[in-house]
Write a protein that holds these residues in place. Structure first.
Motif, PDB file in Angstrom:
ATOM      1  N   GLU A 262      28.461  38.022  40.101  1.00 12.85           N
ATOM      2  CA  GLU A 262      29.314  36.849  39.915  1.00 12.85           C
ATOM      3  C   GLU A 262      30.073  36.958  38.610  1.00 12.85           C
ATOM      4  N   GLU A 264      32.143  34.248  35.660  1.00 13.85           N
ATOM      5  CA  GLU A 264      32.287  32.855  35.211  1.00 13.85           C
ATOM      6  C   GLU A 264      33.662  32.671  34.588  1.00 13.85           C
ATOM      7  N   ARG A 268      32.951  27.626  35.661  1.00 18.40           N
ATOM      8  CA  ARG A 268      32.455  27.699  37.039  1.00 18.40           C
ATOM      9  C   ARG A 268      32.062  29.139  37.350  1.00 18.40           C
ATOM     10  N   VAL A 270      31.510  32.066  39.865  1.00 20.95           N
ATOM     11  CA  VAL A 270      32.062  32.411  41.182  1.00 20.95           C
ATOM     12  C   VAL A 270      31.406  33.703  41.662  1.00 20.95           C
ATOM     13  N   SER A 341      37.101  26.381  47.722  1.00 18.33           N
ATOM     14  CA  SER A 341      36.002  27.309  48.003  1.00 18.33           C
ATOM     15  C   SER A 341      35.884  28.351  46.891  1.00 18.33           C
ATOM     16  N   ASN A 342      34.756  29.048  46.877  1.00 14.58           N
ATOM     17  CA  ASN A 342      34.538  30.091  45.872  1.00 14.58           C
ATOM     18  C   ASN A 342      35.546  31.234  46.006  1.00 14.58           C
ATOM     19  N   LEU A 346      38.229  32.420  43.273  1.00 12.98           N
ATOM     20  CA  LEU A 346      38.337  33.812  42.844  1.00 12.98           C
ATOM     21  C   LEU A 346      39.787  34.295  42.951  1.00 12.98           C
TER      22      LEU A 346
END
Length: 592
Positions: A262, A264, A268, A270, A341-342, A346
């Motif tokens: 992931e 950050e 947040r 992601v 959404s993630n 992104l």
């Protein structure tokens, strides 16, 4: 094209017929000949096919001048050059051109092999052929008639082509030994001869060094990767080596990408599940560090373009995943439409990286153009960039910042929106400043002064809004420096405007001289007219103007109105009484 071949034939025939026989024996400047030929016949632009054609034509001319023909048009009769035949350096040049022709064909096939992999087999065959010709050249140079320098150059040339063959075959140890031998010979030659030749030898050493480091890395030397990265920063390792280096960097990042889960951003976390995105994000810090350490502007521009290309490819991969995610949402009944959404977040993060990189690249180009613009102002005879070029760059920067403010998932992020608006004000001020300078060049003083005031307004607004956002100003241009420059420009602008409106008395006289009145019309008035002593003096007006003159009087016959004519009725009646008999008499003349 025909003229180029004629010129080439003249130059080459002169070179081919000239024997290079120094006191120590026959000599041939191998590296100098191939470098000059390559630069003049296509390799400056990477056109290997053109260089191969040149090698073929030169071989034909050499065989013709030496009388060393391979049969006739009907039958091929192969001949070999032996050591006993070496009475002229052109025999050595003949073998060298054969090796160069095979090498150039191999490089042409390497370019085509990117889309047609089967051509790689032909590429290897032509490289082996070039190495075979170079070995033949080295054996011929072992003759006592050839001087020591040519022998060393032939050995280095053979080692270079042998190393290229092993490099393509991925025989790293053999390739490294061949390249090291070539490097050692050229280094010794560079230390033994004049500076002009030493520059050529050092350039060849610089070309070979990345290949040696790459071979060392593949053998197992992990420290070689750092040397390769440093060579990439300095712009070394072009052509074949550049592709190998990029593939090596991608391979190293792929190994590290397995541990990344992931990222950050803006508070947040992601998850990153796409491999291409992982590889790109892992190499982002290295790319930014490479740009910061770039040796010159050309290398920095190349690194920016590479980073932007990688970013666009990554965004495209994420966009494809977004399409499949949207289709799945349509099929499912879950209605979380309001939340980003993630994957979408992104995508916004990658777009943010791309737009920020665009801003930095254009700002770097603007700094370079500003420095050149100041050099042009110092030297009026030197032609350089114009303020309009900088305006265009700042337009692109403002367009990128406008796209930043519309990224999905950041509409409610007030701190981010404030940062973007602050940056927009800074670049608007700089854009306005260069628009004012463009007006100064055309002597529109009032418009330029108004624009300078607008720059100060933007700058003061930036200073008032930047009190709580000090971190955002680190990467931005200095506004205080811009304010000082604007104040200086305002004073010089006012002085130029005053000098331009305060006309000396001679100006009115010169304006009178520009009048088209000839000399004969102002003989009583003194005027300083330089055209009177030129080739076309304005003495009289020719052709002259029309002038009014007296004309012949007109007479009107007014007596006709008062004249009375005798009656003719009796004659008219006689003609009417004759009838048909009178008509016939009239025809034959009886009534006359």
């Amino acid at each position: 094209m025909a003229a180029d071949k004629q010129n080439e034939a003249k130059v080459s025939s002169a070179d081919d017929t000239k024997e290079n026989v120094p006191e120590g024996g026959l000599g041939l400047e191998i590296l100098q000949i191939i470098k000059e030929s390559q630069q003049q016949h296509g390799l400056r632009h990477g056109d290997y096919q053109r260089y191969r054609g040149y090698c073929s034509r030169r071989l034909r001319r050499l065989r013709k001048t030496l009388g060393f023909k391979m049969g006739n048009r009907h039958k091929f009769v192969g001949k070999k050059i032996t050591v006993e035949m070496i009475s002229d350096s052109r025999y050595l040049l003949l073998v060298l051109m054969e090796a160069e022709r095979a090498w150039s064909y191999a490089m042409q096939l390497k370019q085509e092999a990117n889309t047609e992999p089967r051509k790689r087999f032909h590429l290897l065959a032509r490289l082996r052929k070039a190495a075979k010709h170079s070995e033949k050249l080295e054996k011929l140079c072992e003759s006592p008639r050839v001087d020591a320098k040519t022998k060393l150059e032939a050995q280095a040339y053979t080692a270079y082509l042998t190393g290229m063959v092993d490099f393509e075959l991925q025989k790293w140890k053999l390739a490294m030994e061949a390249f090291n031998k070539c490097k050692t010979i050229y280094e010794k030659l560079a230390s033994a001869f004049t500076e002009d030749l030493a520059v050529l030898y050092r350039q060849r050493v610089d070309e070979i060094s990345p290949n040696i480091r790459y071979c060392a890395y593949n053998i197992g030397d992990q420290n070689a990767i750092n040397d390769l990265m440093q060579m990439r920063l300095t712009g070394g390792g072009g052509g074949m080596m550049a592709e190998k280096l990029e593939a090596l960097i991608t391979q190293a990042r792929t190994k590290q990408a397995a541990t990344m889960s992931e990222v950050e951003w803006r508070g947040r976390a992601v998850p990153v599940k796409i491999d291409k995105a992982r590889i790109f994000l892992l190499g982002l810090a290295d790319n930014e560090a490479a740009i910061a350490q770039a040796a010159n502007e050309e290398t920095k521009e190349h690194l920016y373009e590479t980073l932007l290309a990688e970013c666009r490819d990554t965004i495209q991969a994420v966009r494809e995943e977004l399409k499949s995610e949207a289709k799945q949402r349509e099929r499912s009944s879950d209605g979380e439409s309001g939340k980003v959404s993630n994957l979408q977040f992104l995508h916004s993060y990658l777009t943010y990286i791309k737009l920020c990189t665009l801003v930095k690249r254009n700002e770097s180009m603007a700094h370079t153009l500003q420095a050149k613009l100041k050099e042009t102002e110092a030297d009026e005879n030197k032609r350089g960039p114009r303020p309009q070029d900088l305006i265009r760059l700042y337009d692109i920067i403002l367009q990128s910042l406008a796209e930043l403010s519309t990224l999905q998932g950041l509409e409610e992020d007030h701190s981010f929106q404030k940062e973007v608006s602050l940056k927009t004000l800074v670049y608007k001020a700089y854009r306005c400043f260069f628009i004012a300078q463009s007006y100064v060049l055309v002597k529109k003083w009032s418009e330029a002064l108004v624009l300078y005031e607008r720059v100060l307004k933007y700058a003061k607004e930036v200073q008032s809004k930047a009190k709580g956002l000090n971190n955002s100003l680190k990467d931005l241009p200095d506004v205080q420096e811009l304010i000082a420059e604007v104040n200086a420009e305002k004073y010089s602008l006012q002085a130029a405007a005053i000098l331009d409106t305060d006309e000396p008395p001679e100006v009115s006289t010169q304006q009178q001289v520009k009048d088209s009145t000839p000399l004969c019309d102002h003989l009583d008035t003194f005027r300083l007219d330089n055209t009177l002593v030129g080739k076309k003096p304005n003495l009289v007006q020719f052709p002259p103007d029309f002038q009014p003159i007296p004309i012949k009087p007109l007479f009107f016959d007014l007596a006709l109105n008062h004249a009375t004519f005798p009656p003719l009725d009796d004659k008219v009646e006689q003609k009417g009484k004759g009838g048909l008999t009178g008509y016939i008499k009239g025809i034959f003349g009886f009534g006359s």
